[in-house]
Design an enzyme around this catalytic site. Structure first.
Site, PDB file in Angstrom:
ATOM      1  N   GLY A  47       2.028  -6.718   3.928  1.00  0.00           N
ATOM      2  CA  GLY A  47       0.798  -6.580   3.170  1.00  0.00           C
ATOM      3  C   GLY A  47       0.788  -7.510   1.979  1.00  0.00           C
ATOM      4  N   GLN A  52      -1.438 -10.752  -6.148  1.00  0.00           N
ATOM      5  CA  GLN A  52      -0.203 -11.430  -5.774  1.00  0.00           C
ATOM      6  C   GLN A  52      -0.415 -12.919  -5.517  1.00  0.00           C
ATOM      7  OE1 GLN A  52       0.930  -8.185  -2.793  1.00  0.00           O
ATOM      8  NE2 GLN A  52       2.909  -8.980  -3.501  1.00  0.00           N
ATOM      9  N   CYS A  89       9.004  -6.002  -2.036  1.00  0.00           N
ATOM     10  CA  CYS A  89       7.736  -6.623  -2.396  1.00  0.00           C
ATOM     11  C   CYS A  89       7.907  -8.135  -2.428  1.00  0.00           C
ATOM     12  CB  CYS A  89       7.284  -6.122  -3.767  1.00  0.00           C
ATOM     13  SG  CYS A  89       5.716  -6.775  -4.321  1.00  0.00           S
ATOM     14  N   LEU A  90       6.914  -8.845  -1.901  1.00  0.00           N
ATOM     15  CA  LEU A  90       6.961 -10.304  -1.905  1.00  0.00           C
ATOM     16  C   LEU A  90       6.969 -10.866  -3.319  1.00  0.00           C
ATOM     17  CD1 LEU A  90       4.401 -10.923   0.967  1.00  0.00           C
ATOM     18  CD2 LEU A  90       6.890 -11.162   1.080  1.00  0.00           C
ATOM     19  N   HIS A 131       1.168   0.973  -1.309  1.00  0.00           N
ATOM     20  CA  HIS A 131       1.810  -0.131  -2.032  1.00  0.00           C
ATOM     21  C   HIS A 131       0.762  -1.167  -2.453  1.00  0.00           C
ATOM     22  CE1 HIS A 131       5.338  -2.971  -2.601  1.00  0.00           C
ATOM     23  NE2 HIS A 131       4.319  -3.817  -2.564  1.00  0.00           N
ATOM     24  N   GLU A 132      -0.094  -1.576  -1.523  1.00  0.00           N
ATOM     25  CA  GLU A 132      -1.090  -2.614  -1.837  1.00  0.00           C
ATOM     26  C   GLU A 132      -2.159  -2.098  -2.792  1.00  0.00           C
ATOM     27  OE1 GLU A 132      -0.161  -5.540  -1.230  1.00  0.00           O
ATOM     28  OE2 GLU A 132       1.384  -4.920   0.181  1.00  0.00           O
ATOM     29  N   HIS A 135      -0.912  -2.268  -6.244  1.00  0.00           N
ATOM     30  CA  HIS A 135      -1.033  -3.623  -6.804  1.00  0.00           C
ATOM     31  C   HIS A 135      -2.394  -3.819  -7.465  1.00  0.00           C
ATOM     32  CE1 HIS A 135       2.515  -5.993  -5.952  1.00  0.00           C
ATOM     33  NE2 HIS A 135       2.541  -5.586  -4.694  1.00  0.00           N
TER      34      HIS A 135
END
Length: 173
Positions: A47, A52, A89-90, A131-132, A135
């Site tokens: 995701g 991000q 997480c990226l 999670h997204e 963000h």
């Protein structure tokens, strides 16, 4: 469509509360496409949220192997159950932590045509959705990690979660 650079921990945009999208425009469609291209361009990418890639808008995508889910102005309207699992997480590479999340979520969102729709997810898909959406509120998964539950993914050594949170809020720390 294009792959975009992923912002890393310490970038202030990751801590911003994102602005709602007033209407689905060509720019929003391009953003959805860029987010999809970016998560599909590498391995272990489930995701990605607009902040991000440096855009403080309430837009995200999720693809946990069940097909692309596009989220515009998403809101969790229902949640149930509980699960705890490893999350990464990226924007925080090389680190993972154990996070408690709902087992099931139902999300109200807009689709590409601007229509209200609902997305449901269980297990890993539910984790990705939560999670997204976090963000989009300026929340990182490390904010949910308890002391002693954050680790270096290369050697499994513990990382001080409070220090990591302070660093995410003030990159000069």
């Amino acid at each position: 469509m294009a792959e975009r650079m992923i912002r890393q921990i310490g970038d202030p945009v990751l801590r911003q509360s994102c602005k709602p999208v007033p209407a689905v425009t060509a720019n929003v469609i391009k953003l959805l496409n860029d987010l999809a291209d970016t998560i599909h361009s590498g391995e272990n990418r489930a995701g990605l949220a607009a902040p991000q890639i440096g855009i403080a808008k309430r837009v995200a995508v999720v693809d946990y192997g069940t097909g692309l889910i596009e989220l515009i102005n998403p809101v969790i309207v229902e949640r149930s159950g509980e699960q705890t699992g490893a999350e990464g997480c990226l924007s925080i590479p090389g680190v993972y932590g154990f996070v408690k999340r709902a087992q099931y979520v139902k999300v109200k969102t807009l689709d590409r045509a601007g229509n209200v729709t609902y997305v449901e997810g269980t297990d890993n898909v539910a984790v990705c959705l939560q999670h997204e959406i976090d963000h989009l509120d300026g929340v990182l998964y490390i904010d949910h990690v308890k002391k002693g539950q954050l680790f270096n993914e290369h050697n499994d050594k513990p990382i001080d979660v409070l220090k990591m949170i302070r660093m995410s809020r003030n990159p000069e720390f």
